[in-house]
Design a protein around this motif. Structure first.
Motif, PDB file in Angstrom:
ATOM      1  N   ASN A 287       0.859  -1.169   0.000  1.00  0.00           N
ATOM      2  CA  ASN A 287       0.000   0.000   0.000  1.00  0.00           C
ATOM      3  C   ASN A 287       0.904   1.230   0.000  1.00  0.00           C
ATOM      4  O   ASN A 287       1.912   1.268   0.705  1.00  0.00           O
ATOM      5  CB  ASN A 287      -0.877  -0.045   1.258  1.00  0.00           C
ATOM      6  CG  ASN A 287      -1.834   1.088   1.335  1.00  0.00           C
ATOM      7  OD1 ASN A 287      -1.429   2.236   1.493  1.00  0.00           O
ATOM      8  ND2 ASN A 287      -3.114   0.769   1.251  1.00  0.00           N
TER       9      ASN A 287
ATOM     10  N   PRO B 165       0.903  -9.442  -1.393  1.00  0.00           N
ATOM     11  CA  PRO B 165       0.894  -8.240  -0.565  1.00  0.00           C
ATOM     12  C   PRO B 165       2.053  -8.263   0.424  1.00  0.00           C
ATOM     13  O   PRO B 165       2.454  -9.329   0.906  1.00  0.00           O
ATOM     14  CB  PRO B 165      -0.440  -8.331   0.169  1.00  0.00           C
ATOM     15  CG  PRO B 165      -0.727  -9.791   0.233  1.00  0.00           C
ATOM     16  CD  PRO B 165      -0.159 -10.374  -1.035  1.00  0.00           C
TER      17      PRO B 165
ATOM     18  N   ASN C 149       2.354  -5.689   3.113  1.00  0.00           N
ATOM     19  CA  ASN C 149       2.018  -4.518   3.925  1.00  0.00           C
ATOM     20  C   ASN C 149       2.360  -4.676   5.396  1.00  0.00           C
ATOM     21  O   ASN C 149       2.760  -3.724   6.049  1.00  0.00           O
ATOM     22  CB  ASN C 149       0.523  -4.207   3.795  1.00  0.00           C
ATOM     23  CG  ASN C 149       0.163  -3.782   2.395  1.00  0.00           C
ATOM     24  OD1 ASN C 149       0.765  -2.878   1.838  1.00  0.00           O
ATOM     25  ND2 ASN C 149      -0.809  -4.446   1.816  1.00  0.00           N
TER      26      ASN C 149
ATOM     27  N   ASP D 137       1.903 -10.374   6.528  1.00  0.00           N
ATOM     28  CA  ASP D 137       2.018 -10.589   5.078  1.00  0.00           C
ATOM     29  C   ASP D 137       3.389 -11.136   4.725  1.00  0.00           C
ATOM     30  O   ASP D 137       3.524 -12.091   3.953  1.00  0.00           O
ATOM     31  CB  ASP D 137       1.822  -9.280   4.299  1.00  0.00           C
ATOM     32  CG  ASP D 137       0.409  -8.765   4.277  1.00  0.00           C
ATOM     33  OD1 ASP D 137      -0.536  -9.546   4.575  1.00  0.00           O
ATOM     34  OD2 ASP D 137       0.234  -7.575   3.949  1.00  0.00           O
TER      35      ASP D 137
END
Length: 87
Positions: free
Chosen positions: A15, A62, A64, A68
């Protein structure tokens, strides 16, 4: 690199607000941080991987949270074990 060299391509994604903080903590200068942020927003690495290799071997993961990252390590371990069994 030739496709025959790879059985799996992993693209780690984050992100952008998390990535910004990570890059800042690592001491990236504004230019380098901006380049990395733009590449993530435009998903440059993922698109290049998909353009260069069979989409079936390109995996987007992912990255993040610590959880993860731990799950990604476990996936890599499992893929490596399976690869050894199959080859």
């Amino acid at each position: 690199f030739p496709e025959r060299w790879f059985d799996l391509i992993l693209v780690l994604r984050a992100n952008t607000n998390i990535l910004f903080d990570r890059l800042t903590e690592r001491g990236y200068n504004d230019k380098k941080r901006s380049e990395n942020m733009e590449a993530e927003i435009m998903q440059v690495v993922l698109d290049e991987a998909r353009e260069s290799y069979d989409v079936d071997i390109v995996q987007e993961l992912p990255s993040n949270t610590k959880e993860d990252m731990e799950a990604n390590v476990e996936r890599c371990r499992a893929w490596a074990e399976q690869w050894v069994e199959d080859n």
